[in-house]
Design a protein around this motif. Structure first.
Motif, PDB file in Angstrom:
ATOM      1  N   ILE A  22     -30.144  -2.789   6.805  1.00 61.38           N
ATOM      2  CA  ILE A  22     -31.102  -1.723   6.472  1.00 61.38           C
ATOM      3  C   ILE A  22     -32.507  -2.290   6.410  1.00 61.38           C
ATOM      4  O   ILE A  22     -33.478  -1.710   6.921  1.00 61.38           O
ATOM      5  N   LYS A  23     -32.645  -3.474   5.822  1.00 66.18           N
ATOM      6  CA  LYS A  23     -33.969  -4.092   5.713  1.00 66.18           C
ATOM      7  C   LYS A  23     -34.537  -4.396   7.089  1.00 66.18           C
ATOM      8  O   LYS A  23     -35.727  -4.170   7.367  1.00 66.18           O
ATOM      9  N   ASP A  24     -33.742  -4.896   7.984  1.00 65.45           N
ATOM     10  CA  ASP A  24     -34.220  -5.228   9.329  1.00 65.45           C
ATOM     11  C   ASP A  24     -34.698  -3.992  10.060  1.00 65.45           C
ATOM     12  O   ASP A  24     -35.733  -4.005  10.747  1.00 65.45           O
ATOM     13  N   THR A  25     -33.912  -2.944   9.877  1.00 70.33           N
ATOM     14  CA  THR A  25     -34.306  -1.686  10.551  1.00 70.33           C
ATOM     15  C   THR A  25     -35.636  -1.183  10.023  1.00 70.33           C
ATOM     16  O   THR A  25     -36.521  -0.747  10.781  1.00 70.33           O
ATOM     17  N   ASN A  30     -41.522  -0.351  10.560  1.00 73.36           N
ATOM     18  CA  ASN A  30     -42.878  -0.538  10.012  1.00 73.36           C
ATOM     19  C   ASN A  30     -43.771  -1.287  11.002  1.00 73.36           C
ATOM     20  O   ASN A  30     -44.952  -0.950  11.175  1.00 73.36           O
ATOM     21  N   LYS A  31     -43.200  -2.307  11.636  1.00 73.38           N
ATOM     22  CA  LYS A  31     -43.982  -3.064  12.612  1.00 73.38           C
ATOM     23  C   LYS A  31     -44.402  -2.182  13.779  1.00 73.38           C
ATOM     24  O   LYS A  31     -45.529  -2.247  14.266  1.00 73.38           O
ATOM     25  N   SER A  36     -48.596   0.698  16.443  1.00 73.90           N
ATOM     26  CA  SER A  36     -49.121   1.951  17.004  1.00 73.90           C
ATOM     27  C   SER A  36     -50.456   2.329  16.359  1.00 73.90           C
ATOM     28  O   SER A  36     -51.396   2.762  17.034  1.00 73.90           O
ATOM     29  N   GLN A  37     -50.510   2.154  15.035  1.00 73.08           N
ATOM     30  CA  GLN A  37     -51.750   2.472  14.324  1.00 73.08           C
ATOM     31  C   GLN A  37     -52.884   1.545  14.763  1.00 73.08           C
ATOM     32  O   GLN A  37     -54.026   1.978  14.961  1.00 73.08           O
ATOM     33  N   LYS A  38     -52.589   0.271  14.944  1.00 72.08           N
ATOM     34  CA  LYS A  38     -53.593  -0.688  15.387  1.00 72.08           C
ATOM     35  C   LYS A  38     -54.112  -0.317  16.779  1.00 72.08           C
ATOM     36  O   LYS A  38     -55.309  -0.381  17.058  1.00 72.08           O
ATOM     37  N   GLU A  39     -53.155   0.065  17.638  1.00 76.24           N
ATOM     38  CA  GLU A  39     -53.568   0.441  18.988  1.00 76.24           C
ATOM     39  C   GLU A  39     -54.495   1.659  18.963  1.00 76.24           C
ATOM     40  O   GLU A  39     -55.499   1.716  19.686  1.00 76.24           O
ATOM     41  N   LYS A  40     -54.144   2.595  18.100  1.00 77.18           N
ATOM     42  CA  LYS A  40     -55.002   3.779  17.958  1.00 77.18           C
ATOM     43  C   LYS A  40     -56.381   3.401  17.425  1.00 77.18           C
ATOM     44  O   LYS A  40     -57.404   3.914  17.895  1.00 77.18           O
TER      45      LYS A  40
END
Length: 437
Positions: A22-25, A30-31, A36-40
């Motif tokens: 679950i943590k890995d998912t 989040n990454k 995606s947010q950084k690209e935006k």
């Protein structure tokens, strides 16, 4: 023996997924979201930087435009100042000439009056001397006493032996005495006597002085009168109108003499003999109209005869009573037939009345012109140096519209279109107006 079941793990998902999985998912999700947010954000920054660059370019352009507009107004201010300086110089020269003319006339008139004054003064002095002479006569000795004195001088100046020889001289002396005192008619003869004897001459001298007139007939004769009225009309009068008429010589541009060119007129247009009026003639017979490559054959156009390539030129057109017209400036090489547009891109810079509205024939759409009163006369000003065509209400000289032509390498001509009769409402002519200064 029953073995009890282990209690369910408190950290497992409902389906029994392990906690690490679950943590890995979640981390991967989040990454991905962060990426995606950084690209935006990166794209937003790039867009904003681009818009910042555009903003800075626009700022520089706006600054440059403001500088150009400021420079343009400064240039126009210098132009206005120069034009008024020319007018001031003209007015100063006119004022100097008028003052010189006034000065010359004043000196001439004062000189005549002073000369008359001197003549009157001289006559006054003559009258004073006459009075002095007459007063002196009143104080002189009586004539009989003088007679005795002179007589005694004759008889006691010589010896008795000489009496007989002296007789002719004595006789002459007595004759003179009689002529002076007793017989006035003989006075002219006394003046003609030849007094050869020095003694007789000396004795008769006082008597001849008495014979001279006493100047009692001296009188005052006024010299001819000299004009003393200074008339305003000769020097002032309608001075502003007079100067305005003189100003014609320094007007630039002066009123340009323009006439219609019949070689360019559409066949249905008729011209006055002076080529200063044109109108549309609906029933005109056009079969005999000679072919001419310069003639307009589709629209009711015609041009002026005068061509312009340099300088500044101004003319006026009467449009009173018409319901439609078009006029302005056109290039020499405009098409004489049908055209898709008749605006500035085709070489026409014109103003027109259509549908009861004044419009400037701009592109892509005409520009409406607001006027407070119906126009009766249009002024057209072509400035080849500034590459502009301007229109004015020629009655009030209020500006109506100005076209920027850009560089034109062919001659420019006045352009006109009287339009059709509009069901009998537009039968009046377009007429060239020549202001009289």
């Amino acid at each position: 023996m029953l073995i009890p079941k282990s209690p369910p793990c408190l950290f497992s998902d409902p389906v029994g997924m392990p906690q690490n999985s679950i943590k890995d998912t979640n981390n991967n999700s989040n990454k991905s979201l962060l990426s995606s947010q950084k690209e935006k954000l990166i794209q937003a920054i790039k867009r904003i930087k681009h818009e910042l660059d555009e903003s800075r370019d626009a700022e520089r352009y706006a600054y440059s435009e403001a500088q150009q507009v400021e420079y343009r107004f400064e240039y126009l201010e210098r132009e206005v100042r120069a034009e008024f300086e020319n007018l001031h110089r003209f007015l100063d020269e006119e004022e100097r000439r008028d003052k010189e003319r006034l000065k010359r006339e004043r000196e001439k008139q004062v000189k005549l009056l002073k000369a008359r004054e001197r003549k009157i003064y001289q006559q006054g002095r003559d009258l004073e001397r006459a009075i002095e002479t007459l007063n002196a006569k009143l104080t002189e000795d009586d004539s009989p006493k003088l007679f005795r004195v002179v007589g005694e001088g004759i008889f006691h100046s010589h010896g008795a032996a000489e009496q007989k020889a002296r007789s002719p001289m004595v006789q002459s002396f007595v004759f003179v005495l009689l002529s002076v005192f007793e017989v006035p008619e003989q006075r002219e003869r006394v003046e003609g006597l030849s007094l050869s004897s020095p003694l007789l001459s000396s004795l008769l001298h006082p008597l001849l002085l008495l014979r001279r007139p006493c100047r009692s007939n001296v009188s005052f004769l006024p010299p001819p009168a000299v004009e003393t009225e200074v008339r305003s009309g000769h020097f002032v009068g309608p001075i502003q109108y007079r100067i305005w008429k003189h100003m014609k010589s320094c007007l630039y541009p002066n009123i340009t003499s323009v006439t219609f060119d019949p070689e360019t007129a559409h066949p249905t247009l008729s011209l006055s003999p002076s080529h200063t009026s044109v109108w549309f003639e609906e029933d005109k017979v056009i079969t005999g109209c000679p072919a001419n490559p310069r003639r307009f054959n589709y629209y009711y156009h015609l041009m002026g005869r005068q061509a312009f390539t340099i300088g500044r030129h101004y003319w006026e057109v009467e449009v009173a009573g018409k319901t439609a017209w078009r006029l302005g400036v056109a290039r020499d090489d405009v098409k004489r037939g049908e055209v898709s547009t008749s605006g500035s891109s085709c070489g026409f810079w014109t103003l027109s009345l259509t549908g009861g509205k004044i419009v400037a024939c701009t592109e892509p759409e005409p520009t409406a012109i607001t006027v407070s009163k119906q126009l009766v006369r249009i002024g057209v000003f072509l400035n080849c140096e500034e590459e502009e065509v301007s229109f004015y209400n020629a009655v009030t000289m209020a500006p109506l519209f100005t076209f920027s032509m850009g560089t034109v390498l062919v001659p420019l001509y006045p352009f006109f279109n009287p339009c059709d009769t509009d069901d009998g409402k537009n039968i009046g002519p377009l007429s060239l107006f020549s202001p009289s200064l």
